[in-house]
Scaffold this motif. Sequence first.
Motif, PDB file in Angstrom:
ATOM      1  N   LYS A 116      -7.640 -10.621 -67.200  1.00  0.00           N
ATOM      2  CA  LYS A 116      -7.426  -9.185 -67.157  1.00  0.00           C
ATOM      3  C   LYS A 116      -6.375  -8.887 -68.206  1.00  0.00           C
ATOM      4  CE  LYS A 116      -8.695  -8.603 -62.373  1.00  0.00           C
ATOM      5  NZ  LYS A 116      -8.321  -8.086 -61.061  1.00  0.00           N
ATOM      6  N   GLY A 117      -6.536  -7.798 -68.903  1.00  0.00           N
ATOM      7  CA  GLY A 117      -5.616  -7.488 -69.991  1.00  0.00           C
ATOM      8  C   GLY A 117      -5.031  -6.098 -69.892  1.00  0.00           C
ATOM      9  N   THR A 118      -3.861  -5.953 -70.483  1.00  0.00           N
ATOM     10  CA  THR A 118      -3.224  -4.646 -70.615  1.00  0.00           C
ATOM     11  C   THR A 118      -2.644  -4.535 -72.014  1.00  0.00           C
ATOM     12  OG1 THR A 118      -1.119  -5.477 -69.756  1.00  0.00           O
ATOM     13  CG2 THR A 118      -2.622  -4.446 -68.161  1.00  0.00           C
ATOM     14  N   VAL A 119      -2.508  -3.310 -72.480  1.00  0.00           N
ATOM     15  CA  VAL A 119      -1.856  -3.040 -73.758  1.00  0.00           C
ATOM     16  C   VAL A 119      -0.703  -2.103 -73.454  1.00  0.00           C
ATOM     17  CG1 VAL A 119      -2.134  -2.114 -76.083  1.00  0.00           C
ATOM     18  CG2 VAL A 119      -4.063  -3.254 -74.975  1.00  0.00           C
ATOM     19  N   ASP A 120       0.541  -2.518 -73.802  1.00  0.00           N
ATOM     20  CA  ASP A 120       1.698  -1.667 -73.507  1.00  0.00           C
ATOM     21  C   ASP A 120       1.850  -0.574 -74.559  1.00  0.00           C
ATOM     22  OD1 ASP A 120       3.003  -2.800 -75.709  1.00  0.00           O
ATOM     23  OD2 ASP A 120       4.234  -4.137 -74.488  1.00  0.00           O
TER      24      ASP A 120
END
Length: 154
Positions: A116-120
């Motif tokens: 799972k990924g996130t971009v800040d």
Amino acid sequence: MKKIYLIVVFCIGIVSAQAQDLKWHTDVKEAITIANKKKKPLLLFFTGSDWCGWCIRLQKEVLKTPDFKKWATDNVVLVELDYPRRTPQAPEIKKQNDELQQAFAIQGFPTVHFAKGTVDKEGKINFAGLGSTGYVSGGPAAWLEVANGIIKKK
């Protein structure tokens, strides 16, 4: 009249066959956005598409089968991270892929990571790994059994 009918049927067949192809993203940030909207994990496929025999075999035996296509459409967002030797690659994609190879400590191909990924706000990518696999003998059923075991743990 028969020729026109056959041409129309042929064209419809081509369009519907193309519509069934899976979308393999190459831009990880774009894929993360889509995965988060759909609430699905990423399938990150690290491959040497034009030189790695096991990568080509995984593609042929699993990733290009109808069983995989149905499973992938329902369960993941696909990302191809390619490390070709003969095929030209855009510098930004090459840089992104090299950074991800280091981040995931990829030492061999093919490797498939589920994450799972996130971009800040600064554009930095963060991943929560779910697990990984590579080539699994036994065709799509065997490979999908391993993949399901990984993504069901989420």
